[in-house]
Scaffold this active site. Structure first.
Site, short mmCIF file in Angstrom:
data_model
loop_
_atom_site.label_atom_id
_atom_site.label_comp_id
_atom_site.label_asym_id
_atom_site.label_seq_id
_atom_site.Cartn_x
_atom_site.Cartn_y
_atom_site.Cartn_z
CG HIS A 55 -2.79 3.02 3.57
ND1 HIS A 55 -4.05 2.79 3.26
CD2 HIS A 55 -2.04 1.94 3.56
CE1 HIS A 55 -4.02 1.53 3.58
NE2 HIS A 55 -2.98 0.97 3.58
CB SER A 75 -1.03 -0.04 1.23
OG SER A 75 -1.89 -0.97 0.95
#
Length: 283
Positions: A224, A165
């Site tokens: 993220h 991610s």
């Protein structure tokens, strides 16, 4: 398959990629400073090319699939308890194994987690490769991965980390970077910027909410966010820029110094603040 899909590809490229003037006089050219000297006269769309093929993100994806299948098929482990996952996952108790800050990108928690990351990184990475070349895209991707693990280690030191991610979000914000740097030459720049920012914000917001409202949820949302920041800062520095203006030079230096300062601080934190982290396991 150009005869079948060619018109759709042309429409997509015309929408997504900034245009450059068809003709530039010698006087105009002498007044401009170009970051990418390899751009040719004509439309920027012509920089979209499959020569060399855009294979970097495909190869990364194949490696991630192979490692997942190795654990799933050979060792019947579909989560993160297989030998490859155990070796590669970011384990805060084994921070001395420095490769884990990078290799956690090869570990995925189930097939759905893997499929989502593969889909996004291929769909966003390949168009970037076709214009900006594979090595620039890989630098951004890996910068997001490392930033994700370092950011998580500082903000959430007890969390295990798996998945690509950080790199995926770096690719998302790399598109934002190229929009910002080519704003005046890009069609539908506002729409594109809104779409990319909205997608990133909604997904990160959902991850933060899930983590804060469910104690059992161990989503590394900071990975993220850190990957997104790295993708934006590094993208501004290394992606090809159509025409460099004065404010863009200032932005280039500001992003470079900010990225360097954040990464240095996170690395120093990990090296010298050992008591902040879980006790290391040396086996």
């Amino acid at each position: 398959m150009q005869g079948v899909f060619g018109s759709y590809v042309q429409k997509y490229v015309h929408t997504m990629v900034p245009c450059r003037p068809c003709s530039v006089t010698a006087t105009q050219r002498s007044q401009r400073t170009y970051l990418s000297h390899d751009l040719t006269d004509g439309l920027y769309e012509e920089e979209y090319t499959c020569n060399p093929p855009a294979l970097a993100m495909i190869i990364i994806s194949l490696v991630e699939i192979a490692i997942f299948l190795y654990d799933a098929i050979v060792h019947k482990a579909v989560l993160v308890d297989g030998p490859a996952a155990t070796l590669f996952i970011y384990n805060p108790s084994k921070r001395y194994q420095a490769w884990r800050y990078f290799t956690y990108m090869f570990v995925h928690v189930g097939s759905f987690h893997l499929a989502v990351n593969l889909l996004v990184q291929i769909m966003l990475g390949i168009p970037l490769e076709m214009v900006h070349k594979w090595w620039r895209v890989l630098i951004i991707y890996f910068a997001g991965v490392v930033a994700g693990s370092l950011g998580t280690s500082v903000s959430d030191p007890s969390v295990f980390l798996a998945g690509a991610s950080g790199g995926v979000y770096a690719l998302i914000t790399a598109h934002v970077a190229t929009i910002l740097m080519n704003w005046s030459q890009m069609e539908f720049a506002v729409l594109q910027l809104v779409v990319f920012v909205a997608v990133g914000t909604v997904d990160i917001g959902q991850a933060v909410y899930a983590r804060l409202t469910d104690e059992k949820n161990q989503i590394g949302y900071v990975a993220h966010l850190a990957g997104a920041v790295a993708g934006l800062l590094v993208g501004i520095n290394i992606l090809r820029n159509l025409e460099v203006r004065t404010w863009e030079k200032v932005l280039w230096w500001a992003s470079f110094i900010t990225y360097l300062a954040l990464m240095t601080a996170a690395i120093m934190w990990n090296i010298f603040y050992d008591s902040y982290f879980p006790q290391q396991i040396y086996n």
